[in-house]
Write a protein that holds these residues in place. Structure first.
Motif, mmCIF file in Angstrom:
data_model
loop_
_atom_site.group_PDB
_atom_site.id
_atom_site.type_symbol
_atom_site.label_atom_id
_atom_site.label_comp_id
_atom_site.label_asym_id
_atom_site.label_seq_id
_atom_site.Cartn_x
_atom_site.Cartn_y
_atom_site.Cartn_z
ATOM 1 N N THR A 544 0.621 -1.150 -0.005
ATOM 2 C CA THR A 544 -0.183 0.199 0.091
ATOM 3 C C THR A 544 1.024 1.154 -0.528
ATOM 4 O OG1 THR A 544 -1.677 -0.960 1.215
ATOM 5 C CG2 THR A 544 -1.747 0.860 1.155
ATOM 6 N N PRO A 545 0.877 2.084 -0.716
ATOM 7 C CA PRO A 545 1.108 3.571 -1.016
ATOM 8 C C PRO A 545 1.689 4.340 0.221
ATOM 9 C CG PRO A 545 -0.380 3.533 -2.752
ATOM 10 C CD PRO A 545 -0.221 2.014 -2.458
ATOM 11 N N ALA A 546 2.584 5.516 0.236
ATOM 12 C CA ALA A 546 2.629 5.488 1.556
ATOM 13 C C ALA A 546 1.398 7.138 1.981
ATOM 14 C CB ALA A 546 3.488 6.148 1.530
ATOM 15 N N ARG A 547 0.594 6.852 0.531
ATOM 16 C CA ARG A 547 -0.497 8.541 0.117
ATOM 17 C C ARG A 547 -1.801 7.528 0.940
ATOM 18 N NH1 ARG A 547 -3.563 7.548 -3.801
ATOM 19 N NH2 ARG A 547 -2.324 5.462 -5.884
ATOM 20 N N ILE A 548 -1.698 6.826 0.816
ATOM 21 C CA ILE A 548 -3.246 5.893 1.688
ATOM 22 C C ILE A 548 -2.668 5.702 2.686
ATOM 23 C CG2 ILE A 548 -4.290 4.152 1.088
ATOM 24 C CD1 ILE A 548 -4.329 3.910 -2.254
ATOM 25 N N GLU A 549 -1.607 4.631 3.290
ATOM 26 C CA GLU A 549 -1.753 4.624 4.249
ATOM 27 C C GLU A 549 -1.661 5.923 5.080
ATOM 28 O OE1 GLU A 549 2.189 3.496 4.907
ATOM 29 O OE2 GLU A 549 1.609 1.480 4.646
ATOM 30 N N ALA A 550 -1.410 7.272 5.093
ATOM 31 C CA ALA A 550 -1.296 8.313 5.701
ATOM 32 C C ALA A 550 -3.104 9.233 5.677
ATOM 33 C CB ALA A 550 -0.534 9.485 5.051
ATOM 34 N N PHE A 551 -3.638 8.404 4.112
ATOM 35 C CA PHE A 551 -4.999 8.926 4.227
ATOM 36 C C PHE A 551 -5.664 7.652 6.014
ATOM 37 C CE2 PHE A 551 -9.298 8.006 3.640
ATOM 38 C CZ PHE A 551 -10.130 8.948 2.493
ATOM 39 N N ILE A 552 -5.312 6.423 5.410
ATOM 40 C CA ILE A 552 -6.212 5.702 6.774
ATOM 41 C C ILE A 552 -5.588 6.531 7.739
ATOM 42 C CG2 ILE A 552 -6.288 3.631 7.922
ATOM 43 C CD1 ILE A 552 -5.985 2.917 4.638
ATOM 44 N N ASP A 553 -4.278 6.441 8.225
ATOM 45 C CA ASP A 553 -3.806 7.259 9.665
ATOM 46 C C ASP A 553 -4.582 8.877 10.309
ATOM 47 O OD1 ASP A 553 -1.853 5.255 9.917
ATOM 48 O OD2 ASP A 553 -0.591 6.471 9.413
ATOM 49 N N GLU A 554 -5.373 8.875 9.244
ATOM 50 C CA GLU A 554 -5.574 10.445 8.993
ATOM 51 C C GLU A 554 -6.858 10.320 9.221
ATOM 52 O OE1 GLU A 554 -4.719 13.368 6.385
ATOM 53 O OE2 GLU A 554 -2.354 13.127 7.247
ATOM 54 N N GLU A 555 -8.229 10.036 8.517
ATOM 55 C CA GLU A 555 -9.449 9.274 8.045
ATOM 56 C C GLU A 555 -9.796 7.910 9.312
ATOM 57 O OE1 GLU A 555 -10.902 12.051 7.277
ATOM 58 O OE2 GLU A 555 -9.067 13.030 7.290
ATOM 59 N N GLY A 556 -9.235 6.730 9.612
ATOM 60 C CA GLY A 556 -9.744 6.253 9.598
ATOM 61 C C GLY A 556 -10.181 4.809 8.359
ATOM 62 N N GLU A 557 -9.875 4.041 7.987
ATOM 63 C CA GLU A 557 -10.402 2.229 7.885
ATOM 64 C C GLU A 557 -11.614 2.115 7.344
ATOM 65 O OE1 GLU A 557 -9.846 -0.739 10.372
ATOM 66 O OE2 GLU A 557 -7.848 -0.510 8.900
ATOM 67 N N ARG A 558 -12.818 2.830 7.660
ATOM 68 C CA ARG A 558 -14.383 2.439 8.058
ATOM 69 C C ARG A 558 -15.249 3.877 7.856
ATOM 70 N NH1 ARG A 558 -17.820 -1.590 11.388
ATOM 71 N NH2 ARG A 558 -19.451 -0.633 11.104
ATOM 72 N N PHE A 559 -16.168 3.547 6.116
ATOM 73 C CA PHE A 559 -16.695 4.704 6.053
ATOM 74 C C PHE A 559 -18.505 4.117 6.666
ATOM 75 C CE2 PHE A 559 -12.653 6.164 4.779
ATOM 76 C CZ PHE A 559 -12.121 6.509 5.751
ATOM 77 N N ASP A 560 -19.066 4.807 7.460
ATOM 78 C CA ASP A 560 -20.166 4.682 6.887
ATOM 79 C C ASP A 560 -21.124 5.687 6.413
ATOM 80 O OD1 ASP A 560 -20.012 2.695 8.442
ATOM 81 O OD2 ASP A 560 -20.965 3.315 10.183
ATOM 82 N N THR A 561 -21.867 5.969 5.841
ATOM 83 C CA THR A 561 -22.157 7.109 4.526
ATOM 84 C C THR A 561 -23.440 7.052 4.410
ATOM 85 O OG1 THR A 561 -21.207 6.763 2.847
ATOM 86 C CG2 THR A 561 -20.400 8.120 3.671
ATOM 87 N N LEU A 562 -24.891 8.055 4.244
ATOM 88 C CA LEU A 562 -25.349 8.067 3.360
ATOM 89 C C LEU A 562 -25.446 9.107 1.898
ATOM 90 C CD1 LEU A 562 -28.290 8.381 5.953
ATOM 91 C CD2 LEU A 562 -28.255 6.416 4.607
ATOM 92 N N GLN A 563 -25.704 8.087 1.095
ATOM 93 C CA GLN A 563 -25.375 9.283 -0.421
ATOM 94 C C GLN A 563 -26.814 9.611 -1.400
ATOM 95 O OE1 GLN A 563 -21.928 6.789 -2.270
ATOM 96 N NE2 GLN A 563 -21.310 6.771 -0.097
#
Length: 783
Positions: A544-563
């Motif tokens: 997994t590239p660093a940019r996605i690892e950074a996204f997971i560290d900052e935003e988390g790995e699970r998202f519940d959304t109403l779209q």
């Protein structure tokens, strides 16, 4: 006359053989028939105008022989007297046991049998040699009309047992006579070359060996002469005429020379245009339908188009049997024409009842709710055409026919008869396929577009490819309300292995459920609203590239959304698959609600338009397509999440470039595509059926263009955080100069397992950093 004379001669001979008693008359006590093999005695007595107990003489005997000959069953008849018994000796004509054809290619055997059966020459029928000779002449005439002047037709009649014959017709068709020259005489305004361009027939061209236009046909010549006449009449030459036509054949009957003599006359202009008669529609409205204006050259096609437009307008108001005549007042001195459209609308026609036939599974209500013509209302051609189009777009029927017969005894009443032929609307598919992006896939799907005849749709899909594993179920109630509001309920689960699609190395799992309502606004416009709940999980992998690892560290790995999603669609195409005219447009806005784990929006617009090109072939069309898409973050989300990015390249977007490889790429991750928040796509393609009968295959040249941009990326910040800037540069703003273009040829087959697409493409402006692919294809069902 020959047969009648022969019958009379035979009758006289029979009378002479019967002796003086016959001449003086005798009473017939009994009748005995001799010589029959196949024909029943009862048939003979039906034609014999003599019955026991009658007194007959020479006139009655002659009449009896004539009647028996006229039946066509007998080739020899003799009447004898034996005391009080009338003896009828008969020799039957043979019957046809076999009828065979040899050498016929231009006209099929089934067509020949059908044509000959219509004139009484068929297996099981009585054989008449004179009739066979007549048919031979007719066959030669048919071949002559198709330009085969060297044809030979010979018949062989072979006797068989039990008074039967076998007939074999040997045909040597020979080649079609070729046109060597078309010579025009009398034309001064237009050149020979220009007028020859009007003709379908022409001499052979070495650069078009596949063409058949050099093959002479009498019918095609007649059509060409009418086209020539129309060419002049549409350009003001009101008195143009073809004075004579001469077709000469070479001694070997293989070359044809055509000479056409014409009288051009002079050009006429339109002096005035008027509309008169019983004007049930405002005259200014009818006048607006006429394209011809005073001062213009007289053009017959435009004059007739005005008549047709008026009739169609009257038909919309229920005047289905209107008559529109054009009176032409010609001023020979001024060379002008005054046009008067005389309108006779006739009786207004109303619909008594609507009858539906052919629907074995589909409920009547499903068909009736698509009809725009109502019982008891005035008959409207526009409503009937809309009804036919709506039924065709359902996809439930292979054919839809609408007829409007008059009600017997009533001039102002018709019935509307809707007959349909149902197609299979259920599909059970299972198979293995391959795509240039998704790789190998195993799929299973079961769907029913017309569930138990209600018009509703149910589908269940299981798809396992190198990129995705998908489980999906959906149900659409097309008429959730009487106003035509549809409801779609769907749920599913998807696993995505991004690396297998040449993206970054991560996995994405999504569980979702959605409800959507679609509301008809007009006959061709719909508005839709969808609410989708999605539970998304990102899973890291070793690469997994660093940019996605950074996204997971900052935003988390699970998202519940109403779209939520709002969309508008306009569809004016003539059919759903391989349309030839009309357009389809869609505009959609979707995203997440404020306060969601990830706040983003996506806006897209797509436009497809089709133009028929009949001069290139039946059902040939030009397709132009464009798509614009843009997304971004809002609230606490700075930019569009990477898993919502747009990608382009490959057989479904820009052919000739590797799938997903257009747009920014991560130099830290071996140049893998990153996607972007903006996308521009365009395509132009000819859709040509390989044969006139081909319904599910199209091929033709195309030009594709497209690019993906990321207007939210900061190259310098990216390099500072992750060590190197994305490549190529310059895609941080929408620049049409960065569009990648390719041209090639494609083949599309709507196979039973889904659309199959093959393309050969050559990039036209690729750079050293672009990834290209000349041959691309996608096989198997699409999900």
């Amino acid at each position: 006359m020959i047969r009648r004379a022969a019958a009379c001669a035979a009758a006289l001979a029979a009378v002479a053989a019967a002796g003086p008693a016959a001449a003086q008359g005798f009473e017939v006590e009994r009748i005995r028939v001799e010589g029959l093999e196949r024909i029943a005695e009862g048939t003979v007595f039906n034609y014999l105008p003599i019955e026991p107990g009658e007194t007959v003489g020479s006139e009655e005997i002659a009449e009896a022989i004539r009647e028996l000959y006229d039946s066509g069953f007998f080739r020899d008849i003799e009447l004898q007297r034996e005391a009080g018994t009338l003896i009828v000796e008969l020799q039957e004509r043979p019957s046809i046991a076999r009828l065979e054809f040899e050498g016929n290619e231009q006209i099929g055997t089934d067509k020949l049998r059908q044509a000959l059966e219509g004139v009484g020459l068929a297996e099981g029928q009585i054989f008449n040699r004179a009739q066979l000779s007549q048919i031979e002449r007719e066959l030669r005439r048919q071949y002559f009309a198709q330009g085969k002047y060297d044809v030979s037709v010979e018949s062989t009649v072979s006797p068989l047992e039990r008074n039967r014959v076998a007939i074999r017709i040997d045909i040597e068709e020979g080649p079609v006579a070729e046109i060597r020259e078309i010579h025009l005489v009398g034309n001064e305004v237009f050149s020979d070359s220009r007028l020859r361009g009007v003709f379908e027939l022409r001499s052979r061209r070495w650069w078009a060996p596949w063409s058949s236009r050099h093959r002479y046909s009498r019918d095609r010549l007649a059509n060409d002469l009418e086209s020539l006449r129309s060419y002049y009449l549409d350009r003001g030459y009101l008195n143009f005429s073809v004075t004579s036509t001469n077709v000469s054949i070479s001694p070997d009957r293989r070359d044809v020379y055509i000479t056409v003599n014409v009288a051009e006359g002079e050009q006429y202009t339109v002096d005035a245009v008027d509309v008169r008669g019983d004007l049930v529609v405002p005259p200014e409205e009818l006048r607006a339908l006429i394209e011809v204006e005073p001062g213009e050259l007289y053009a017959r096609n435009r004059v007739n188009a005005g008549s047709q437009a008026i009739r169609e307008r009257l038909a919309e108001e229920g005047y289905a049997f209107s008559n529109v005549r054009v009176r032409r007042q010609v001023d020979e001195r001024a060379k002008t024409v005054k046009l008067t459209y005389q309108v006779a609308p006739g009786e207004r026609v109303y619909v008594r009842q609507i009858n539906i036939t052919g629907n074995q599974r589909t409920q009547d209500a499903v068909i009736r709710r698509e009809l725009r013509q109502l019982e008891g209302a005035p008959l409207s051609s526009e409503a009937l055409e809309r009804s036919r189009t709506r039924l065709n777009r359902l996809g439930f029927f292979s054919t839809v026919n609408i007829e409007t017969p008059r009600v017997p005894g009533e001039d102002d009443r018709v019935d509307v008869n809707v007959s349909v032929q149902e197609r299979m609307t259920g599909q059970l598919q299972a198979g293995i396929g391959y795509g240039d992006v998704q790789g190998f896939l195993v799929n299973f799907s079961i769907s029913q577009d017309n569930l138990v005849g209600t018009g509703d749709r149910l589908s269940l899909t299981v798809n396992n490819s190198e990129v995705n594993t998908v489980y999906d179920v959906s149900y659409t109630d097309r008429y959730h309300s009487l106003e035509g509001v549809s409801q779609t309920l769907s749920a599913g689960y998807r696993e995505t292995r991004a690396r297998q699609a040449d993206l970054a190395d991560y996995d994405l799992d999504a569980a979702y459920g959605a409800v959507e309502y679609s509301v008809p606004v007009t006959e061709v416009d719909r508005l839709a609203a969808r609410l989708r709940f999605e539970q998304l999980t990102i899973r890291e992998r070793s690469g997994t590239p660093a940019r996605i690892e950074a996204f997971i560290d900052e935003e988390g790995e699970r998202f519940d959304t109403l779209q939520p999603r709002l969309s508008w669609r306009r569809d004016t195409r003539d059919r759903g698959v391989f349309p030839t005219s009309g357009a389809r447009q869609s505009l959609s806005l979707e995203g997440t609600l404020p306060g969601a784990d990830q706040e983003f929006y996506k806006l897209s617009y797509r436009h497809q338009r089709y133009w028929p090109l009949p001069w290139l072939g039946e059902r040939t069309s030009l397709s132009l397509e464009g798509e614009l898409a843009y997304g971004g973050g809002f609230g606490d989300t700075e930019q569009l999440p990477f898993f919502e990015n747009y990608y382009a390249g490959g057989v479904r977007t820009v052919r000739g470039y590797r799938g997903n490889y257009l747009g920014p790429r991560d130099a830290n991750d071996g140049g893998q595509p990153m996607g972007g928040n903006a996308q521009v796509l365009a395509s132009a393609q000819l859709l040509i059926p390989p044969t006139p009968e081909a319904q599910s295959v199209r091929l033709g040249p195309f030009i594709d263009a497209g690019q993906v941009y990321d207007t939210e990326i900061d190259y310098a910040e990216f390099a500072e955080r992750f060590g190197e800037e994305p490549v190529p540069k310059g895609l941080d703003r929408i620049d049409l100069g960065e569009l990648r273009v390719a041209a090639g040829v494609s083949l599309i087959w709507m196979s039973p397992v889904g659309p199959l697409t093959f393309s050969l493409a050559e990039p036209l402006n690729e750079t050293a950093r672009d990834q290209t692919e000349t041959f691309q294809f996608s096989l198997g069902a699409q999900f």
